[in-house]
Design an enzyme around this catalytic site. Structure first.
Site, PDB file in Angstrom:
ATOM      1  CB  CYS A  47      -0.951   0.005   1.191  1.00  0.00           C
ATOM      2  SG  CYS A  47      -0.118  -0.096   2.786  1.00  0.00           S
ATOM      3  CG  HIS A  88      16.157   1.055  -1.473  1.00  0.00           C
ATOM      4  ND1 HIS A  88      15.623   2.119  -0.784  1.00  0.00           N
ATOM      5  CD2 HIS A  88      15.118   0.463  -2.140  1.00  0.00           C
ATOM      6  CE1 HIS A  88      14.319   2.192  -1.024  1.00  0.00           C
ATOM      7  NE2 HIS A  88      13.986   1.192  -1.836  1.00  0.00           N
TER       8      HIS A  88
END
Length: 445
Positions: A50, A99
Site C-alpha cells: 500500500c 536500499h
C-alpha cells in the site's frame, strides 16, 4: 551482474499515484514474466504494497536496465514516462542492495521497524521464484536481505514498541490482564478506530469480543468481521457488569460513561476489576470514572504518551539497526567483489601467458639458430615484460576490490582485455531453520 532498484513510496508519491502504480497479486505471475522480457533484465522481483511499488532487477547493463524498468512501469500502467519520472527513485549497484536491506528491515517504512514489510518482501521474492524470473544474483540479494531483516529485529527489538493508537490500546490490555483469551471485551463504537482495535484484539488472542454502537446495524457488520457479537447500545449496562475490558471509540460529542452510571455498574460486579481504555476524541468516558475503586482508566493522551516513548525507543533501535546494515553491507561488498576480482585476475594472467607463448614461439621460429642459453634469455625477458605489465593492474584491482566500485573496475578490465570470466555467485545465506540473528556468509550450493 548489477543490481538495480526503481520505485516510488509514501514519501515520493501521493496516494493517487501509488494506487495507479500498484500490482494486483492475482496478476503478479504474468506481470513478472512481462517485465523479465524487457531488454537487459536477467532477474526481477516486484514489491507492491500500500505504501510502495518497487522493481528490483539484476542486469548486465545498468543503463539499459533502468530504461527497461521505467518503460515497463509506464507501459503497464498507462502513464507517461515524463510524469512517472517525477515520482520515481533509482538505486543502482550497492545503493540498491543497501536500499533493499533497509526496506526489509522496516527502516524505510512509514512506521519505522514495522514487521509486515518483512513478510511482504519474502512473499514478493517467493512470487518471483514461482514465476521463474529470478537468477543467482537476485536469489543472493533477497536471501541476504531477509536474513538481515530478521537479524535486525532480533538484535534491536525495533518492532517491540507499538506506535498506533489501536495497537497500543490492546497492548495496555495485555499488560493489565496478561493473556486476553477468556477475557470479556466490549468495544464501544463501530468506526475505523474500533475496526482496527477489533483486528488487533483478535490477533492478540481475544476470543470473546462484544461490539456496541448507536447504530445496531453497524455493530452487527463489525462484529461479523471477526466472529464477535453485536449488542444494542441501550442494553450496554448489563454487559458492562460482565466484561473485563472496555475500549471506547464512539463518535459521540459528549461523555457516554459517567461516574454515577459506572458506580452502579461496579456495585454489581462483586469486586472484579475493570479496565477502561478511551481512545475517542472527544472522550467517551468522564475522567472521574478513573477515581472509582477497581477501575483503571486510560484516555488517548495516556496512550499518546506511551506511543511517544515507543517512537523514541524505535528511533534509538533504528540507530543500532543502521549500524547492522552498514556491517552487513561491508560483508556483502567484500564477498560480492571477490566474485569478480579473483576470476578476473586469473583470466588476465592466463591471457598474458597465452599472448606471451604465442608471440614467443613466433619470434623463436623467425630468429632460428639460438643457443639454449640465448633462448632462455629471450623467454626470461618475455616473462618479465608480461609480469611487469600486469603487476600494476592486478595490484590496483586487489585494492579496488575492497571499495564499493570494485566490481566496476573488474568489469572495465574484463572489457578492455576481452576476458572471458564466469563469476561465482553461489553464496550460503540460510534464512530458514536457523536463529534469526545468525547470518552466515560463505559459498555453498
Amino acid at each position: 551482474m548489477f543490481p538495480v532498484a526503481i520505485g516510488l513510496n509514501h514519501r515520493s508519491a501521493p496516494v493517487e499515484i501509488r494506487e495507479k502504480m500498484s500490482f494486483h497479486p492475482s496478476q503478479m505471475k504474468e506481470v513478472l514474466r512481462e517485465l523479465k522480457s524487457y531488454p537487459g533484465l536477467e532477474g526481477v522481483v516486484i514489491l507492491s504494497t500500500c505504501n510502495r511499488t518497487e522493481v528490483y532487477a539484476a542486469t548486465t547493463n545498468v543503463e539499459v536496465g533502468i530504461i527497461s524498468i521505467k518503460k515497463f512501469l509506464a507501459d503497464h500502467h498507462g502513464i507517461e514516462e515524463k510524469l512517472l519520472d517525477q515520482y520515481l527513485y533509482v538505486h543502482t549497484l550497492y545503493d540498491a542492495v543497501r536500499h533493499l536491506f533497509r526496506v526489509t528491515s522496516g527502516l524505510d517504512s512509514m512506521v519505522r521497524g514495522e514487521t509486515q514489510i518483512l513478510g511482504q518482501v519474502a512473499n514478493a521474492y517467493e512470487q518471483a521464484s514461482h514465476a521463474e524470473v529470478t537468477n543467482k544474483a537476485i536469489n543472493v540479494f533477497f536471501q541476504t536481505a531477509l536474513a538481515v531483516g530478521k537479524r535486525i529485529r532480533t538484535e534491536t527489538l525495533i518492532d517491540q514498541h507499538p506506535v498506533s493508537i489501536s495497537y497500543t490500546a490492546v497492548e495496555l490490555a495485555k499488560q493489565q490482564f496478561g493473556e486476553l483469551n477468556g477475557k470479556g471485551i466490549l468495544i464501544m463504537g463501530a468506526g475505523e478506530m474500533s475496526t482496527l482495535t477489533a483486528k488487533n484484539l483478535v490477533a492478540a488472542g481475544a476470543s470473546t469480543v462484544l461490539v456496541s454502537n448507536r447504530s445496531y446495524e453497524k455493530a452487527i457488520i463489525l462484529a461479523n468481521e471477526f466472529s464477535g457479537r453485536a449488542v444494542r447500545f441501550d442494553d450496554m449496562d448489563q454487559y458492562l457488569e460482565e466484561v473485563d475490558i472496555v475500549i471506547s471509540a464512539t463518535a459521540s460529542t459528549h461523555f457516554v460513561l459517567l461516574p454515577e452510571r459506572m458506580q452502579e455498574v461496579m456495585s454489581k460486579r462483586q469486586g472484579r476489576p475493570m479496565l477502561l481504555i478511551d481512545i475517542a476524541v472527544p472522550r467517551d468516558i468522564h475522567p472521574e470514572v478513573g477515581d472509582i475503586p477497581l477501575i483503571t482508566l486510560f484516555d488517548i493522551d495516556d496512550l499518546r504518551g506511551v506511543i511517544d516513548r515507543h517512537h523514541q525507543e524505535r528511533e534509538i533501535a533504528a540507530l543500532s539497526a543502521e549500524k547492522i546494515v552498514d556491517e552487513e553491507m561491508h560483508l556483502f561488498l567484500k564477498w560480492h567483489n571477490s566474485l569478480f576480482v579473483v576470476p578476473t585476475i586469473v583470466a588476465l594472467q592466463q591471457k598474458g601467458q597465452q599472448i606471451k607463448e604465442l608471440q614467443l614461439n613466433r619470434a623463436l621460429e623467425r630468429l632460428g639458430g639460438l643457443t639454449p642459453k640465448q633462448e632462455k634469455h629471450v623467454r626470461s625477458m618475455a616473462n618479465s615484460i608480461v609480469n611487469h605489465l600486469l603487476h600494476i593492474p592486478i595490484t590496483n584491482l586487489k585494492e579496488y576490490a575492497t571499495t564499493s566500485q570494485g566490481h566496476l573496475y573488474t568489469e572495465i578490465l574484463q572489457n578492455l582485455f576481452d576476458l572471458d570470466v564466469e563469476e561465482e555467485t553461489k553464496r550460503q545465506v540460510s534464512v530458514v531453520n536457523q536463529h534469526p540473528g545468525q547470518v552466515r556468509h560463505g559459498r555453498a550450493e
